[in-house]
Design a protein around this motif. Structure first.
Motif, PDB file in Angstrom:
ATOM      1  N   LEU A  35       0.832  -1.216   0.000  1.00  0.00           N
ATOM      2  CA  LEU A  35       0.000   0.000   0.000  1.00  0.00           C
ATOM      3  C   LEU A  35       0.862   1.261   0.000  1.00  0.00           C
ATOM      4  O   LEU A  35       0.362   2.354  -0.243  1.00  0.00           O
ATOM      5  CB  LEU A  35      -0.932   0.008   1.221  1.00  0.00           C
ATOM      6  CG  LEU A  35      -2.045  -1.048   1.233  1.00  0.00           C
ATOM      7  CD1 LEU A  35      -2.744  -1.075   2.580  1.00  0.00           C
ATOM      8  CD2 LEU A  35      -3.059  -0.779   0.130  1.00  0.00           C
ATOM      9  N   GLN A  36       2.152   1.099   0.287  1.00  0.00           N
ATOM     10  CA  GLN A  36       3.079   2.240   0.251  1.00  0.00           C
ATOM     11  C   GLN A  36       4.021   2.142  -0.953  1.00  0.00           C
ATOM     12  O   GLN A  36       5.077   2.771  -0.985  1.00  0.00           O
ATOM     13  CB  GLN A  36       3.916   2.269   1.537  1.00  0.00           C
ATOM     14  CG  GLN A  36       3.095   2.537   2.793  1.00  0.00           C
ATOM     15  CD  GLN A  36       2.369   3.868   2.707  1.00  0.00           C
ATOM     16  OE1 GLN A  36       2.922   4.871   2.298  1.00  0.00           O
ATOM     17  NE2 GLN A  36       1.087   3.874   3.072  1.00  0.00           N
ATOM     18  N   ARG A  63      -0.344   0.335  -5.763  1.00  0.00           N
ATOM     19  CA  ARG A  63      -1.049   0.601  -4.500  1.00  0.00           C
ATOM     20  C   ARG A  63      -2.553   0.322  -4.656  1.00  0.00           C
ATOM     21  O   ARG A  63      -3.175  -0.275  -3.789  1.00  0.00           O
ATOM     22  CB  ARG A  63      -0.839   2.068  -4.076  1.00  0.00           C
ATOM     23  CG  ARG A  63       0.613   2.411  -3.807  1.00  0.00           C
ATOM     24  CD  ARG A  63       0.729   3.667  -2.974  1.00  0.00           C
ATOM     25  NE  ARG A  63       0.319   4.887  -3.644  1.00  0.00           N
ATOM     26  CZ  ARG A  63       1.138   5.685  -4.346  1.00  0.00           C
ATOM     27  NH1 ARG A  63       2.409   5.353  -4.484  1.00  0.00           N
ATOM     28  NH2 ARG A  63       0.690   6.792  -4.908  1.00  0.00           N
ATOM     29  N   ARG A 118      -4.442  -0.783   8.268  1.00  0.00           N
ATOM     30  CA  ARG A 118      -3.458  -0.370   7.255  1.00  0.00           C
ATOM     31  C   ARG A 118      -4.150   0.246   6.041  1.00  0.00           C
ATOM     32  O   ARG A 118      -3.661   1.215   5.454  1.00  0.00           O
ATOM     33  CB  ARG A 118      -2.597  -1.573   6.813  1.00  0.00           C
ATOM     34  CG  ARG A 118      -1.764  -2.196   7.925  1.00  0.00           C
ATOM     35  CD  ARG A 118      -0.558  -1.321   8.308  1.00  0.00           C
ATOM     36  NE  ARG A 118       0.427  -1.205   7.258  1.00  0.00           N
ATOM     37  CZ  ARG A 118       1.417  -2.068   7.058  1.00  0.00           C
ATOM     38  NH1 ARG A 118       1.526  -3.144   7.837  1.00  0.00           N
ATOM     39  NH2 ARG A 118       2.290  -1.883   6.090  1.00  0.00           N
ATOM     40  N   SER A 143      -3.730   4.094   4.692  1.00  0.00           N
ATOM     41  CA  SER A 143      -3.094   4.223   3.376  1.00  0.00           C
ATOM     42  C   SER A 143      -3.610   5.447   2.605  1.00  0.00           C
ATOM     43  O   SER A 143      -3.035   5.844   1.604  1.00  0.00           O
ATOM     44  CB  SER A 143      -3.327   2.957   2.542  1.00  0.00           C
ATOM     45  OG  SER A 143      -4.672   2.881   2.131  1.00  0.00           O
TER      46      SER A 143
END
Lengths: 124, 394
Positions: free
Chosen positions: B144-145, B152, B170, B174
């Motif tokens: 997600l990063q 992503r 998370r 995000s």
């Protein structure tokens, strides 16, 4: 034998639905776009139509409306098979005259049950 | 060399280049078609098995046979298998997953999550999402990063498809930061995690990032977490971010809880910002409580066009009571020379409802008779009917 017309531009889904319905004992004709579905339904009206909604050119919703508007095809049971699952999409589908609405990802077994149920209702 | 010789040489060079280019184009097309034919030929027997498996065929040997096909045959049929994996559910999906697991696709995809190429990372995330690989949730959360925005997005979608509620926190976080995932997409992934993710989403309402709180509020509305109506209402009253308050209004409408009625009525008070009031009027329609009809009726004469317009549209969603209010306001006589704006909003909403009704009736009509000769357009007759005081009901 009960004849079913399938229209879906995705070859994999078209083959899968045709395979499952043939295995269930239906006589299946498959086409890959809305225009072909419309002309096939006009030339030899099937007992039921399974339409994908998002097809190039004429969408499943357009085909559904056209079939409902014509005398020779107005009575045909129609099932929409689509990835569009929003509440509004379902409303539009039923508003266009569809008898049932199946959302992808779908269960092929459930689709056959729905086809049988819609056919039974249409014959009642 | 004369000028004419140079020109001749240039034309010759151009002709040669055109011929070479043409031959290369034809050659590459030929090679591609030959490759496609070979792939189709190779895939044919396995494709039949794949269709049977995806169709939910009960043959227990199918998984074994498909898992045991030669690598080049699997390579030819794999794209179709991946496509079907994302389009079927139930027993058919479970059987396809077994084939992929037997062929080691899950482990391969997990390794590919760390490849240099963004396309490979995205494809691997897609496969893991389709396989419902819970053991890959940690790796997908890390993705997600990812520096690539498309990766992503695919990772967020895959986490939604896997449906493990431990990914909720998370996913929510995000949306913040330089490498943010679009909040709408995160909200949709959270819907798929379902009510089990509710605790994490409620906790995110206390985040110091406005955008995280906004995504959390929106997700609660989309999940339909009716039990959190008071938390959402508190955000509407107390949050410092206008965006969070707007989304709280929207979420309260979607929650459909009785507890949402009074906060939404309060949010349409005329001492609050117009966009919030307009949103509240719309949300009262989404809430669908007939108890809101009287309040929406008073909003019809609001001096702000959007508030009054949304109130009229909201009344259409309240069934008989909403229609009764609209009919009552529409029949109100003008005061002096000043036309009653509330009546105009009510008439507009009723006309839209009448058109919609006519469209539905037309779609459902079994047979269309040939069009009659010259006739007034349907819309004008509807308008006349509405204006002449004909009463409409849902």
């Amino acid at each position: 034998m009960t004849a079913i017309l399938i229209a879906d531009d995705d070859e994999d889904i078209r083959d899968l639905v045709a395979f499952k319905l043939e295995a269930a004992g239906f006589d299946v004709t498959a086409v890959d776009n809305g225009l072909a579905a419309l002309s096939e339904a006009r030339v030899s009206p099937p007992d039921l139509v399974v339409l994908d909604v998002m097809m190039p050119g004429l969408s499943g919703i357009d085909v559904c409306r056209q079939l409902r508007a014509e005398r020779s095809t107005a009575h045909l049971p129609i099932i929409l098979l689509t990835a569009r699952a929003q509440e509004g999409d379902v409303q539009v589908g039923f508003g266009a005259g569809a008898d049932d609405y199946v959302v992808k990802p779908f269960s092929p077994k459930e689709l056959v049950s729905r086809v049988e149920a819609v056919l039974a209702r249409a014959r009642a | 060399m004369t000028l004419a010789d140079a020109a001749r040489l240039a034309i010759l060079a151009l002709l040669v280049a055109a011929c070479v280019f043409g031959l290369l184009t034809i050659g590459s097309r030929f090679v591609r078609r030959a490759r496609e034919r070979r792939r189709t030929r190779l895939a044919a027997p396995a494709r039949r098995m794949l269709l049977a498996l995806a169709a939910g065929d009960d043959d227990p040997d199918l998984v074994e046979r498909l898992a045991a096909v030669e690598p080049q045959v699997w390579n030819a049929v794999e794209p179709a298998a991946v496509a079907m994996l994302g389009k079927v559910r139930g027993e058919a999906h479970a059987a396809l997953v077994m084939v992929f697991v037997r062929r080691g696709a899950g482990e391969r995809a997990r390794r590919d999550l760390h490849r240099w190429g963004a396309v490979r990372r995205a494809r691997a995330a897609e496969v893991l999402g389709n396989l419902g690989a819970r053991n890959a949730v940690g790796d997908l959360c890390a993705l997600l990063q990812d520096p690539d925005p498309d990766v992503r997005v695919v990772a967020a979608r895959a986490l939604g498809r896997i449906g493990d509620p431990t990914a909720a926190e998370r996913l929510l976080h995000s949306v913040a930061g330089r490498r943010g995932v679009p909040p709408q997409l995160v909200a949709h992934a959270l819907i798929k995690l379902g009510i089990a993710a509710q605790g994490e989403v409620v906790a995110a309402l206390e985040s110091r990032h406005d955008i995280v709180r906004a995504a959390a509020v929106e997700a609660l509305g989309l999940i339909g977490a009716a039990g959190t109506a008071h938390e959402v209402e508190r955000r509407l009253r107390e949050d410092t971010s206008f965006e969070v308050r707007m989304r709280a209004v929207r979420a309260l409408g979607r929650l459909g809880s009785r507890a949402a009625l009074q906060p939404l009525i309060d949010a349409s008070n005329d001492d609050l910002p117009v966009p919030l009031r307009a949103e509240a009027a719309e949300a009262l329609g989404d809430l669908g409580s007939p108890a809101a009809a009287a309040h929406l009726g008073t909003l019809l004469c609001d001096p702000n066009y959007r508030v009054a317009h949304n109130a009229a549209r909201a009344l259409l969603k309240l069934g008989k009571k909403g229609f009764a209010t609209l009919n009552e306001v529409a029949a109100r006589p003008d005061i002096g020379a000043v036309p009653d704006r509330s009546a105009a909003h009510a008439l507009e909403a009723l006309a839209i409802a009448a058109l919609e009704e006519e469209r539905r009736a037309h779609a459902a009509a079994p047979v269309r008779e040939p069009d009659p000769p010259a006739e007034a357009p349907a819309t004008s007759s509807l308008w006349e009917a509405v204006s002449s005081g004909r009463r409409f009901s849902p």
